[in-house]
Design an enzyme around this catalytic site. Structure first.
Site, short mmCIF file in Angstrom:
data_model
loop_
_atom_site.label_atom_id
_atom_site.label_comp_id
_atom_site.label_asym_id
_atom_site.label_seq_id
_atom_site.Cartn_x
_atom_site.Cartn_y
_atom_site.Cartn_z
N ASN A 10 2.80 -7.52 -0.78
CA ASN A 10 1.40 -7.77 -0.41
C ASN A 10 0.67 -8.12 -1.70
O ASN A 10 0.41 -7.24 -2.52
CB ASN A 10 0.80 -6.50 0.23
CG ASN A 10 -0.69 -6.62 0.45
OD1 ASN A 10 -1.24 -7.72 0.45
ND2 ASN A 10 -1.36 -5.49 0.64
N LYS A 12 -2.30 -9.06 -2.12
CA LYS A 12 -3.73 -8.73 -2.08
C LYS A 12 -4.55 -9.91 -2.58
O LYS A 12 -4.17 -11.06 -2.35
CB LYS A 12 -4.01 -7.46 -2.88
CG LYS A 12 -3.02 -6.32 -2.55
CD LYS A 12 -3.49 -5.00 -3.02
CE LYS A 12 -2.38 -3.97 -2.87
NZ LYS A 12 -2.84 -2.62 -2.76
N HIS A 95 -4.26 -3.41 7.25
CA HIS A 95 -4.04 -2.73 5.96
C HIS A 95 -5.23 -1.79 5.70
O HIS A 95 -6.36 -2.09 6.07
CB HIS A 95 -3.93 -3.78 4.85
CG HIS A 95 -3.45 -3.21 3.55
ND1 HIS A 95 -4.30 -2.54 2.69
CD2 HIS A 95 -2.22 -3.17 2.98
CE1 HIS A 95 -3.59 -2.13 1.63
NE2 HIS A 95 -2.33 -2.50 1.80
N GLU A 97 -6.93 -1.29 3.17
CA GLU A 97 -8.04 -1.91 2.43
C GLU A 97 -8.92 -2.73 3.37
O GLU A 97 -10.13 -2.81 3.19
CB GLU A 97 -7.48 -2.78 1.29
CG GLU A 97 -6.92 -1.90 0.16
CD GLU A 97 -5.83 -2.55 -0.68
OE1 GLU A 97 -5.66 -3.78 -0.62
OE2 GLU A 97 -5.14 -1.80 -1.40
N GLU A 167 1.84 3.72 5.39
CA GLU A 167 1.29 3.66 4.04
C GLU A 167 0.25 4.77 3.84
O GLU A 167 -0.93 4.59 4.21
CB GLU A 167 0.61 2.32 3.80
CG GLU A 167 1.52 1.13 3.92
CD GLU A 167 1.02 -0.02 3.06
OE1 GLU A 167 1.74 -0.39 2.13
OE2 GLU A 167 -0.09 -0.51 3.30
N GLY A 173 -1.59 2.00 -4.57
CA GLY A 173 -2.20 1.58 -5.83
C GLY A 173 -2.53 2.71 -6.77
O GLY A 173 -3.27 2.53 -7.74
N SER A 213 2.89 2.63 -3.73
CA SER A 213 3.45 2.76 -5.08
C SER A 213 4.98 2.74 -5.09
O SER A 213 5.61 3.43 -5.89
CB SER A 213 2.91 4.01 -5.78
OG SER A 213 1.50 3.93 -5.88
C1 PEP Z 1 -0.01 -2.08 -0.43
O1 PEP Z 1 -0.90 -2.80 -0.84
O2 PEP Z 1 0.32 -2.13 0.76
C2 PEP Z 1 0.67 -1.17 -1.36
C3 PEP Z 1 1.58 -0.36 -0.91
O3 PEP Z 1 0.25 -1.22 -2.66
P1 PEP Z 1 0.98 -0.52 -3.91
O4 PEP Z 1 2.45 -0.82 -3.79
O5 PEP Z 1 0.36 -1.15 -5.11
O6 PEP Z 1 0.71 0.94 -3.81
#
Ligand code: PEP
Length: 248
Positions: A10, A12, A95, A97, A167, A173, A213
């Site tokens: 992803n 972003k 997501h 976000e 998630e 993040g 992460s």
């Molecule tokens: C994500 O954006 O779905 C995500 C898991 O980000 P990160 O791997 O940076 O935690």
């Protein structure tokens, strides 16, 4: 039948179109693996150039979002037909976000999922609890509610092809990863719920990713768990580490 793993990046709001082409070119030799579905979900403006750069490789270019209407006066939105015409197969829906900054709700997520399936797109459906919810001990209840609403009016045939990304919001993040046991517990809870809502065959078929992460160092342990069928990766998808995750 064993489920094929799916590793999705992803991006972003990162990478201009020319940077996107350069990144695809850097990563393409690193992500070669026929046993894994490899997807780069990229900003809408990068879809066409990334698709061109990925031609002839095992990389699928996906989208990070889409709208639930067919077409019309929805300034700034991307329709499912636009994605399909561009050659997209996967689209991230809901997501955290998007839920936090763009007011997406379980109801709009459900509408988008139904519309994605109508157009033959595979939704990567995100769910996850906040740190407060985990501390309150309501993680599984929360996730069950998100999934129940997300899958309203989705048929068993469609559900079997869906990708669900678990998630935990506190892990996205932040550099804080769920332990492999925590991730497995929730992914199994999601599969059990799909079995309750549909049947055992649908639950066996649906692919469930962990996201939060995930990186080159922790991917192998997470991906070894029986109910974790892949990863949704943010930060590490922009680096050569992504190749190590695909091959973990
Ligand atoms: C994500 O954006 O779905 C995500 C898991 O980000 P990160 O791997 O940076 O935690």
């Amino acid at each position: 039948m064993a489920r094929k793993k799916i590793i999705a990046g992803n991006w972003k709001m990162n990478m201009t179109p020319s940077e996107a082409v350069a990144l695809v070119n850097t990563l393409k030799p690193l992500v070669v693996n026929d046993d894994v579905d490899v997807v780069f979900c990229v900003p809408a403006i990068d879809i066409i150039p990334a698709m061109e750069a990925a031609k002839g490789t095992n990389i699928n270019i996906g989208a990070e979002n889409m709208y639930f209407e067919e077409k019309g006066a929805f300034t700034g939105e991307i329709s499912p037909a636009m994605l399909v015409d561009a050659g997209v197969k996967y689209v991230i829906i809901g997501h955290s976000e998007r839920r936090e900054y763009f007011a997406e709700t379980d109801e709009t997520v459900n509408k988008k999922i139904l519309k994605a399936f109508e157009h033959g797109l595979t939704p990567i459906i995100c769910c996850g609890e906040s740190l407060k919810q985990r501390e309150q001990g309501i993680t599984i209840d929360w996730i069950r509610q998100q999934i129940k609403i997300a899958f309203l009016n989705v048929t068993a045939e469609q559900a079997a092809t869906a990708v669900i990304a678990y998630e935990p919001i506190w892990a996205i993040g932040t550099g804080k990863t769920a332990t492999s046991d925590q991730a497995q517990e929730v992914c199994k809870g999601i599969r059990d719920l799909i079995a309750e809502m549909y049947d055992a065959a649908t639950a066996e078929a649906v692919r469930i990713q962990y996201g939060g992460s995930m990186n080159a160092g922790n991917a192998a342990e997470l991906l070894a768990k029986p109910d974790i069928d892949g990863g949704l990766i943010g930060g590490a998808s922009l680096k050569p580490d992504f190749g190590q995750i695909v091959n973990a």
